[in-house]
Design a protein around this motif. Structure first.
Motif, short mmCIF file in Angstrom:
data_model
loop_
_atom_site.label_atom_id
_atom_site.label_comp_id
_atom_site.label_asym_id
_atom_site.label_seq_id
_atom_site.Cartn_x
_atom_site.Cartn_y
_atom_site.Cartn_z
N SER A 1 51.80 40.97 36.93
CA SER A 1 51.76 39.64 37.58
C SER A 1 52.83 39.59 38.82
N CYS A 2 52.88 38.80 39.64
CA CYS A 2 53.83 38.92 40.89
C CYS A 2 55.44 38.83 40.54
N LEU A 3 55.95 38.40 39.36
CA LEU A 3 57.24 38.36 38.91
C LEU A 3 57.56 39.83 38.82
N LEU A 4 56.56 40.63 37.97
CA LEU A 4 56.70 42.13 37.73
C LEU A 4 56.89 42.64 39.13
N GLN A 5 55.97 42.30 40.14
CA GLN A 5 56.16 43.11 41.25
C GLN A 5 57.34 43.03 42.00
N LEU A 6 57.79 41.65 42.01
CA LEU A 6 59.10 41.23 42.55
C LEU A 6 60.14 41.80 41.99
N LYS A 7 60.34 42.11 40.74
CA LYS A 7 61.25 42.79 40.07
C LYS A 7 61.28 44.31 40.25
N ASP A 8 60.00 44.78 40.41
CA ASP A 8 59.99 46.20 40.76
C ASP A 8 60.48 46.48 42.28
N LEU A 9 60.10 45.44 43.15
CA LEU A 9 60.66 45.81 44.62
C LEU A 9 62.38 45.65 44.43
N ASN A 43 55.99 19.74 39.19
CA ASN A 43 57.26 19.95 38.76
C ASN A 43 57.98 21.20 38.84
N ILE A 44 58.75 21.50 39.87
CA ILE A 44 59.28 22.71 39.93
C ILE A 44 60.27 22.81 38.74
N ILE A 45 60.72 21.99 38.05
CA ILE A 45 61.69 22.20 36.96
C ILE A 45 60.90 23.22 35.71
N ASP A 46 59.35 23.15 35.81
CA ASP A 46 58.49 23.53 34.64
C ASP A 46 58.37 24.98 35.16
N ILE A 47 58.44 25.47 36.18
CA ILE A 47 58.56 26.89 36.83
C ILE A 47 59.53 27.78 36.73
N SER A 48 59.01 28.94 35.72
CA SER A 48 60.12 29.93 35.61
C SER A 48 60.87 30.39 37.03
N PRO A 49 62.15 30.76 36.94
CA PRO A 49 62.52 31.56 38.20
C PRO A 49 62.05 32.77 38.48
N LEU A 50 61.96 33.03 39.82
CA LEU A 50 61.38 34.29 40.29
C LEU A 50 62.16 35.44 39.90
N LEU A 51 63.44 35.24 39.88
CA LEU A 51 64.32 36.37 39.26
C LEU A 51 65.32 35.70 38.18
N GLY A 52 65.98 36.44 37.32
CA GLY A 52 66.92 35.88 36.51
C GLY A 52 68.28 35.70 37.39
N SER A 53 69.35 34.83 36.64
CA SER A 53 70.38 34.90 37.43
C SER A 53 71.30 36.25 37.63
N GLN A 54 71.13 36.93 36.59
CA GLN A 54 71.75 38.33 36.48
C GLN A 54 71.30 39.28 37.65
N VAL A 55 70.03 39.08 38.09
CA VAL A 55 69.27 39.99 39.12
C VAL A 55 69.85 39.29 40.52
N ILE A 56 69.78 38.01 40.56
CA ILE A 56 70.55 37.34 41.85
C ILE A 56 71.80 37.89 42.01
N THR A 57 72.67 37.61 41.04
CA THR A 57 73.80 38.20 41.06
C THR A 57 74.06 39.35 41.51
N GLU A 58 73.44 40.40 40.70
CA GLU A 58 73.52 41.73 41.26
C GLU A 58 73.05 42.00 42.62
N LEU A 59 72.18 41.28 43.15
CA LEU A 59 71.60 41.49 44.71
C LEU A 59 72.65 41.06 45.70
N GLN A 60 73.23 39.72 45.21
CA GLN A 60 74.47 39.22 45.98
C GLN A 60 75.60 40.20 46.15
#
Length: 126
Positions: A1-9, A43-60
């Motif tokens: 899936s796209c989310l797994l590819q994004l996480k792999d990236l 309704n974007i509220i129903d869509i899962s985040p692309l990356l978890g908050s922990q991954v976002i924090t790690e990237l930051q």
């Protein structure tokens, strides 16, 4: 899936500008310019985040660490260059009153300002 590819990236390791580009894109993904556009009626509220908050924090954090190291390198190199300019046989640059000056503070300020502006825009948007 796209989310797994994004996480792999992300797991492969991204560099400073790549991290900023990814974080900016993730923010835009749910904006009114993309999925949140009213014409799409999603309704974007129903869509899962692309990356978890922990991954976002790690990237930051990775971006901030890289930027900190770059600043140290840039400042060290700028000072070395400035010292060489002052030690050459020719007199240093002078202003209209004859006082010697250097453009080092202006260069450093611009460098810091550009990076801080980029960080503020990107990291506060998340």
């Amino acid at each position: 899936s796209c989310l797994l590819q994004l996480k792999d990236l992300v797991d492969q390791g991204l560099e400073g500008n790549e991290i900023i580009a990814l974080l900016t894109w993730i923010e835009e993904y749910f904006s009114t310019d993309m999925l949140g556009h009213p014409d799409l009626k999603i309704n974007i509220i129903d869509i899962s985040p692309l990356l978890g908050s922990q991954v976002i924090t790690e990237l930051q954090n990775r971006y901030l660490q890289t930027t900190r190291k770059n600043f140290q390198d840039w400042m060290g190199n700028a000072i070395k260059t400035d010292v060489k300019d002052w030690m050459r046989a020719q007199e240093p640059d002078a202003d209209e009153k004859g006082y010697f000056n250097t453009s080092l503070p202006v260069i450093l300020f611009q460098m810091i300002e550009q990076n801080v502006d980029l960080c503020l825009v990107t990291l506060t948007a998340l």
